[in-house]
Design an enzyme around this catalytic site. Structure first.
Site, short mmCIF file in Angstrom:
data_model
loop_
_atom_site.label_atom_id
_atom_site.label_comp_id
_atom_site.label_asym_id
_atom_site.label_seq_id
_atom_site.Cartn_x
_atom_site.Cartn_y
_atom_site.Cartn_z
CG HIS A 77 41.77 36.71 31.74
ND1 HIS A 77 41.36 35.98 30.97
CD2 HIS A 77 42.82 36.84 32.40
CE1 HIS A 77 42.23 34.96 31.40
NE2 HIS A 77 43.16 35.55 32.29
CG ASP B 25 46.63 35.00 32.35
OD1 ASP B 25 45.76 34.59 31.90
OD2 ASP B 25 46.82 36.39 31.62
CB CYS C 31 39.41 33.05 31.77
SG CYS C 31 38.16 34.12 31.40
#
Length: 482
Positions: free
Chosen positions: A162, A180, A56
């Site tokens: 994240h 995202d 991520c």
């Protein structure tokens, strides 16, 4: 045997609002009218899904670097230079990231290593009000983007730590748009600023430090630097560890009497990869019908490079490094071997080969790919300034030839009409490398007078501004975040 598989997750709403929902679209239109969606369009143009479950941080940074139109300086696939999360390996090995993920500090390191300006704020170094103001500033501009590091549980989502970029802000609702990068799991969504702040204001167990956010922008300087720390080389971490950890211990353990002895401690037994750790940024172009001319842009870049070289060579530290190298010529060492590569034709032969690979997209494995190396000088103005062209020929796999020129920083003619070379040398490289080391490196030198002398030589505050930028903007960040 059956295996468990998942197709996405249901986005917890509230607190989040799906970007593609009717309400999400309404928020988008309103924010667009408020002028706080300016950064969205560049980001969405390069929005990607992370290629590994733990990538991520890498995918987020890849999106932002491409949105800022930063040139990675190396190929992605074919002849194309492009950021992909699989290329961001200069601060942490990809195999380690694939298993453990990546920390806040390492993402900041990656951004700097790849040519971005980074303002990083852990949650204990900022406030929710500061965060909101910086987000509004970013979302009102195409030139700056915000990356957030947060714990998913704070948004009632599954998973742990994240990273994601922020794509917009809505003032009346005080909400931000999270783009995202785990698109296989959650879609882009709006969340309240205070809720996201609370999710950032958590401890990363891997480091014991707070999460936070960073503002990423493009460095406001033309790509005319002379050197870079080659953190993409396989052995870069061992070199960085030697310089930042081993050297201070070695200096502390020995009774040193002068600067020559200090330099011997630093360079007497470095890792063999030191040769590849600091790299000359050379400029390569296709040959144009044998016409040796320079554009004004090319002249400008070469002038800056020559000025930096001149500043290096007038620094007090350079004189000590040169003297030390002279004393090493009779010895067989890593540094002595480095000097063998100082001759301009040998340097340029390697560079023209690499440049031809980039220009043609066709590289040969092994062997000598450049031939007919020819060094020429071209007068630039009436002040005896000249540039050096090193021309070479590259033979492709189909036996066709491609001519390339390596442009060397400007040089001056001496009193007898001879050109004084200005191409980077080992002494230049080692001088800049020493200047890039943290000041505390030298604090272990026992003899107080010697310690003060060394510190005065390596302090960057008194250096000319061009040389300061070369060291501080392009060299220090890699060592700082090791």
């Amino acid at each position: 045997m059956a295996s468990v598989s998942l197709y996405r997750r249901v986005l917890p709403s509230p607190p989040a609002i799906d970007f593609a929902s009717q309400e999400g679209k309404k928020i988008f239109v309103e924010a667009l009218g408020q002028g706080t969606m300016e950064g969205f369009f560049k980001l969405i143009s390069f929005y990607q899904t992370q290629s590994e479950p733990a990538y991520c941080g890498l995918a987020t940074l890849s999106v932002v670097l491409n949105a800022l139109a930063i040139d990675p300086g190396r190929k992605w696939k074919g002849p194309w230079r492009w950021f992909d999360d699989s290329m961001l390996d200069c601060c942490e090995p990809l195999e380690k990231v694939k298993v453990q993920g990546i920390t806040f500090g390492k993402v900041a390191c990656l951004a700097r290593c790849n040519g971005a300006k980074v303002e990083a704020f852990r949650s204990n170094e900022s406030t929710v009000s500061d965060f909101r103001n910086r987000v509004i500033s970013c979302c009102s501009s195409e030139d700056r983007h915000a990356i957030v590091s947060y714990h998913r549980s704070g948004l009632k989502q599954t998973g742990e730590g994240h990273f994601s970029p922020l794509g917009g802000y809505h003032a009346e609702r005080d909400m931000v748009l999270i783009l995202d990068v785990t698109r296989y799991k959650y879609p882009p969504h709006w969340v309240p600023v205070t809720l996201l702040w609370n999710a950032m204001n958590t401890i990363d167990r891997a480091t014991g430090l707070q999460r936070g956010y960073m503002i990423i922008s493009k460095l406001n300087r033309a790509p005319s630097i002379l050197y870079t720390l080659s953190c993409r080389h396989e052995g870069w971490s061992s070199v960085a560890k030697f310089l930042t950890e081993n050297v201070p211990l070695l200096l502390k353990s020995e009774d040193l009497k002068d600067i020559q002895e200090v330099l011997s401690v630093v360079f007497k037994s470095p890792p063999s990869e030191l040769r590849e750790f600091i790299t000359w940024i050379a400029e390569v172009r296709r040959q144009e019908d044998g016409n040796l001319t320079l554009s004004e842009e090319e002249k400008g870049r070469l002038v800056i490079k020559a000025e930096i070289l001149e500043k290096i060579r007038t620094a007090g530290l350079f004189k000590h490094v040169t003297s030390w190298l002279d004393s090493q010529r009779s010895r067989c060492s890593t540094i002595a071997n480095l000097q063998d590569k100082d001759m301009l034709p040998e340097l340029a032969a390697r560079v023209c080969c690499q440049g031809a690979c980039l220009l043609t997209g066709c590289c040969l494995s092994g062997g000598k790919c450049c031939c007919q190396i020819d060094v020429k000088h071209l007068n630039v103005d009436s002040k005896n300034l000249a540039t050096t062209f090193v021309s070479g020929t590259f033979t492709t796999g189909s036996s066709s030839e491609q001519g390339v020129d390596v442009l060397v920083p400007l040089c001056q003619r001496g009193p007898e009409g001879h050109y004084i070379a200005m191409h980077p040398s080992t002494a230049d490289v080692l001088t800049v490398l020493l200047l890039a080391l943290p000041l505390h490196t030298w604090s272990g030198i026992k003899e107080e007078k010697l310690r003060a002398e060394v510190t005065s030589l390596v302090t960057t505050e008194d250096l000319p501004s061009l040389l300061q930028e070369e060291v501080i903007l392009y060299m220090e960040p890699v060592l700082q975040f090791f």
